[in-house]
Design a protein around this motif. Structure first.
Motif, PDB file in Angstrom:
ATOM      1  N   HIS A 142     -73.816  73.137 -12.562  1.00 18.44           N
ATOM      2  CA  HIS A 142     -73.943  73.441 -11.049  1.00 18.44           C
ATOM      3  C   HIS A 142     -72.772  73.989 -10.472  1.00 18.44           C
ATOM      4  CE1 HIS A 142     -78.139  71.588 -10.602  1.00 18.44           C
ATOM      5  NE2 HIS A 142     -77.743  71.212 -11.791  1.00 18.44           N
ATOM      6  N   ASP A 193     -75.388  63.291  -9.398  1.00 17.46           N
ATOM      7  CA  ASP A 193     -76.664  62.921  -9.946  1.00 17.46           C
ATOM      8  C   ASP A 193     -77.223  64.039 -10.981  1.00 17.46           C
ATOM      9  OD1 ASP A 193     -76.911  60.616  -8.441  1.00 17.46           O
ATOM     10  OD2 ASP A 193     -78.744  61.146  -7.560  1.00 17.46           O
ATOM     11  N   GLU A 194     -76.701  65.224 -10.450  1.00 13.23           N
ATOM     12  CA  GLU A 194     -77.209  66.420 -11.493  1.00 13.23           C
ATOM     13  C   GLU A 194     -76.602  66.380 -12.863  1.00 13.23           C
ATOM     14  OE1 GLU A 194     -79.505  68.514 -10.562  1.00 13.23           O
ATOM     15  OE2 GLU A 194     -79.687  67.989  -8.453  1.00 13.23           O
ATOM     16  N   LEU A 196     -75.629  63.603 -14.301  1.00 12.51           N
ATOM     17  CA  LEU A 196     -76.635  62.365 -14.820  1.00 12.51           C
ATOM     18  C   LEU A 196     -77.695  62.815 -15.472  1.00 12.51           C
ATOM     19  CD1 LEU A 196     -75.323  59.219 -12.893  1.00 12.51           C
ATOM     20  CD2 LEU A 196     -74.043  60.242 -14.832  1.00 12.51           C
ATOM     21  N   ILE A 197     -78.449  63.632 -14.621  1.00 15.84           N
ATOM     22  CA  ILE A 197     -79.720  64.174 -14.910  1.00 15.84           C
ATOM     23  C   ILE A 197     -79.339  65.052 -16.168  1.00 15.84           C
ATOM     24  CG2 ILE A 197     -81.636  65.507 -14.341  1.00 15.84           C
ATOM     25  CD1 ILE A 197     -81.323  64.484 -11.415  1.00 15.84           C
ATOM     26  N   ARG A 200     -79.432  63.113 -19.246  1.00 12.06           N
ATOM     27  CA  ARG A 200     -80.712  62.462 -19.733  1.00 12.06           C
ATOM     28  C   ARG A 200     -81.614  63.505 -20.416  1.00 12.06           C
ATOM     29  NH1 ARG A 200     -83.695  58.927 -15.279  1.00 12.06           N
ATOM     30  NH2 ARG A 200     -84.255  60.901 -14.451  1.00 12.06           N
ATOM     31  N   GLU A 201     -81.474  64.694 -19.828  1.00  9.68           N
ATOM     32  CA  GLU A 201     -82.241  65.685 -20.386  1.00  9.68           C
ATOM     33  C   GLU A 201     -81.986  66.177 -21.763  1.00  9.68           C
ATOM     34  OE1 GLU A 201     -83.475  68.065 -16.084  1.00  9.68           O
ATOM     35  OE2 GLU A 201     -81.617  68.949 -17.415  1.00  9.68           O
ATOM     36  N   ARG A 222     -78.418  53.284 -13.346  1.00  9.24           N
ATOM     37  CA  ARG A 222     -79.550  54.482 -13.148  1.00  9.24           C
ATOM     38  C   ARG A 222     -79.715  55.088 -14.493  1.00  9.24           C
ATOM     39  NH1 ARG A 222     -78.967  57.878  -8.234  1.00  9.24           N
ATOM     40  NH2 ARG A 222     -76.599  57.713  -9.104  1.00  9.24           N
ATOM     41  N   LEU A 223     -78.402  55.371 -15.213  1.00 10.90           N
ATOM     42  CA  LEU A 223     -78.369  56.192 -16.573  1.00 10.90           C
ATOM     43  C   LEU A 223     -78.859  55.414 -17.753  1.00 10.90           C
ATOM     44  CD1 LEU A 223     -78.364  59.135 -17.454  1.00 10.90           C
ATOM     45  CD2 LEU A 223     -76.152  58.704 -18.139  1.00 10.90           C
TER      46      LEU A 223
END
Ligand code: ATP
Ligand code: ATP
Ligand code: SF4
Ligand code: MG
Ligand code: MG
Lengths: 326, 339
Positions: A142, A193-194, A196-197, A200-201, A222-223
């Motif tokens: 990002h 957040d991006e 951390l996402i 996860r991806e 959260r992760l």
């Protein structure tokens, strides 16, 4: 979850700095396993050995460090691996995002030069698949105007941008194990957040296991699947994230969670843990937290607490953890 | 913001900083990228101005201008009424002592070959104190930030990230500055030590009447220290007002999103922002946030929203903040650049 072989198994790991006569034990008797695709959060005191533990796995500790114990990664014992083989693993199978972006980027080369170099290396190592171009790597984390960023030098990026460049490099080839040391501290909530996402991806698409070291407890909550809490060089609690946050069993974990800012009647209330952070070169014989612990009993000052299992894959090093009183 | 007789500690008026970005090709033209545009705020003496915003939005650029590490492309920056970019050498010397900084990346800021006791007292010596006398102050400074006394003999690489950050704070406090520029000074600390350092910063401020520019991403932390908060997006201030009001009842759609995320209980990815990041080489027309704003419409694409009052003392740059606050504006999604 953990069926079959763990991806990473750390056994009796010790790391010492300083004079042998007065050693600083930055990591003491650490045991830890990680299954493929698992996400582990490590939190704890500043100076408790989190970065040192990660550097021991990556074998990037300074020469002055004295290391003992075993670190097994995908069946190989890393501590005794020849440097050449270790270098092959690093970057491709094992990648790390360092806590300090400026120390891992070369100030004399553009972001583009450095990123291309990393990508070239990964391709040579057979890291095909997701790699993509340098621009794509930056877009994944990002960054605005990635084409422009490639032409800039590290000091021309903001702190959070540099941090994301490192995350981009480390995740470019989808390693089997990603160690991220404070990967989001310089980021605003939305970009954090991006990232951390993205982790996860990576786990979902490539089965990457992730170790994330951070002071941001909400990121861990959260992760991660599991969480490790460290204090004064030792693991003091480990368990499933949900359980540790819902019912922390070690008094240090409890105090740490209690020192998160709270809002009471419009005021932000801060409640630091009373007492001084311990000096690693002069630790007391018993539990290192005893001097600050509200639940301490005489035994705590005399003898080091042994591991106690308090639930499914939930262990605590505290004399009082079994009583439900702590 | 009353019209006091004494000028505020800091006053930024239309502050703008543009960097030239090297050309893509040998014969291409270097292009300007604006890091900060038309930024105006004031910080009364003894108060804290908190600056929050997206990564890369220009917060550190404002800090660097105040430290005179960069010069503005336009606008003025006054400290106690004096333009800091029009100082005599003597004034500049005095100013450099008056203002101290703690940055987000402490490692680069600490000289690797200096022991901790020299590091924390270096500013004292730079301002003429003799070495023995200066280093005698080291234990006190280290204690102030919660480092054990024998860390005095260690070198920067022997400290953890958070410990280095505390060294940087001790060093900044050594010369009794009047103005502290704190660029994410506690992000690298665990929450307990962070609470300690923040408590310390607040105490020091009350005791010594210090003025702070505080940059942070953790809104609870920013709210703890700040009297006034400015929110930056893409180089511009989009909201400015009393800390509590801005962080509790934000008026700008961007701030509303930051505050919602900070509540922090939503599962990961539940409140992802739609749209796309603006391109600094070709900024969107109108409101810079419109490529991601859920409330954007044709007005937003046509005109740049001016700062206007949402409430007394509370400024916001959004065409639709009243309707958004009243819940009367539909979330129609962002206006993309192509649109
Ligand atoms: N090269 C070194 N020489 C001597 N001591 C060191 C060295 N590196 C680290 N230490 C010490 O080892 C301890 C652990 O440091 P480490 O960087 O692992 O902590 P950390 O848990 O990552 O802390 P933080 O959260 O602040 O980053 C600290 O007390 C530090 O001072
Ligand atoms: N020396 C420089 N040359 C060119 N561009 C620069 C320079 N310094 C900063 N910039 C650009 O200015 C913009 C703002 O950067 P700045 O460091 O002020 O952001 P920030 O708000 O502090 O972000 P972060 O929260 O990530 O630290 C970025 O796009 C950055 O790339
Ligand atoms: S509603 Fe319009 S003016 Fe307001 S923030 Fe969104 S895009 Fe900008
Ligand atoms: Mg660390
Ligand atoms: Mg910054």
């Amino acid at each position: 979850m953990p069926h079959g072989e763990p991806l990473l198994a750390i056994r009796g790991l010790n790391v010492e700095f300083g004079l042998p006569a007065r050693p600083v034990r930055a990591v003491a008797d650490a045991d830890l396993t990680l299954a493929p695709g698992e996400i582990l959060g490590i939190a704890g005191e500043s100076g408790s050995g989190k970065t040192t533990l990660c550097a021991a796995v990556m074998r990037t500790l300074p020469r002055t460090a004295r290391v003992s114990g075993r670190v097994e990664f995908a069946g190989k014992e890393l501590l005794s691996l020849p440097e050449r083989e270790m270098a092959r693993l690093r970057g491709r199978d094992l990648a790390m995002v360092l806590q300090n972006p400026m120390t891992s980027l070369d100030p004399l080369y553009t972001i583009g030069n450095q990123l291309e170099e990393v990508l070239r290396e990964r391709r040579r190592g057979g890291g095909a698949g997701r790699l993509g171009s340098a621009v794509e790597v930056l877009r994944r984390v990002h960054l605005t105007a990635p084409e422009l960023r490639l032409r800039q030098y590290p000091h021309q990026l903001s702190g959070g941008m540099r941090q994301r460049v490192l995350v981009g490099m480390a995740t470019a080839a989808a390693p089997r194990l990603l160690i991220a040391d404070e990967p989001t501290t310089a980021l605003d909530a939305s970009i954090q957040d991006e990232i951390l996402i993205l982790f996860r991806e990576l786990r979902e698409s490539a089965g990457t296991a992730v170790v994330i070291v951070t002071h941001d407890l909400s990121a861990i909550r959260r992760l991660s699947d599991r969480v490790v809490i460290m204090y004064a060089g030792r693991i003091v609690e480990e368990g499933p994230t949900v359980e540790v946050f819902r019912a922390p069993r070690h008094p240090y974990t409890q105090a740490l969670l209690a020192s998160l800012p709270r809002i009471e009647e419009e005021e932000v209330v801060l409640q630091p843990i009373p007492g001084q952070v311990p000096d690693l070169a002069r630790l007391p014989p018993g539990c290192a937290f005893a001097a600050r612990c509200p639940a301490a009993i005489p035994l705590c000052r005399e003898e080091r607490p042994r591991e106690r299992t308090v639930g499914e894959r939930h262990r605590v090093f505290c004399w009082r953890a079994g009583e439900g009183a702590a | 913001m009353s019209a006091d007789a004494a000028p505020p500690m800091v006053e930024a008026i239309g502050l703008t900083k543009t960097f030239a970005i090297p050309a893509a090709t040998l014969f291409g033209r270097a292009r300007p990228v604006a890091a900060a545009v038309d930024v105006s705020f004031r910080i009364p003496r003894g108060r804290t101005f908190g600056l929050v915003g997206e990564s890369g939005s220009g917060k550190s650029t404002v800090a660097k201008l105040l430290l005179k590490l960069e010069a503005p492309s336009a606008g003025r920056l006054l400290v106690e009424g004096q333009d800091i970019f029009a100082q005599t050498p003597a004034e500049e010397l005095a100013y450099r002592r008056k203002v101290q900084a703690v940055f987000q990346d402490p490692y680069g800021a600490l000289s690797p070959r200096m022991r901790a006791d020299r590091i924390v007292t270096e500013p004292l010596r730079a301002h003429g104190m003799d070495r023995r006398e200066a280093e005698a102050r080291a234990p006190e400074l280290l204690r102030l930030v919660g480092l054990p006394p024998d860390s005095a003999r260690k070198y920067p690489h022997e400290f953890s990230g958070g410990q280095r950050q505390r060294l940087a704070i001790a060093r900044a406090l050594s010369v009794d500055p009047a103005l502290l520029v704190l660029d994410e000074p506690v992000s690298a600390l665990d929450v307990s030590v962070r609470a300690q350092v923040l408590t310390l910063l607040r105490e020091m401020q009350q005791r010594l009447d210090l003025t702070y520019l505080f940059i942070g991403h953790d809104l609870a932390v920013v709210r703890y220290l700040s009297d006034t908060v400015g929110v930056m997006y893409f180089g511009r201030l989009v909201e400015l007002g009393p800390a509590r009001r801005v962080l509790r009842r934000p008026a700008h759609p961007y701030t509303r999103r930051l505050v919602a995320l900070a509540a922090g209980d939503a599962p990961l990815g539940a409140v992802r922002l739609q749209g796309e990041l603006p391109n600094p080489l070709a900024p969107p027309s109108g409101c810079l946030f419109r490529t991601r704003c859920p409330y954007a419409d044709a007005t937003c694409a046509a005109r740049l929203p001016e700062m206007r009052l949402a409430e007394p003392d509370h400024l916001v740059a959004c065409h639709h903040h009243e309707a958004v606050a009243a819940g009367a504006k539909a979330e129609t999604g962002p206006m993309l650049q192509e649109a």
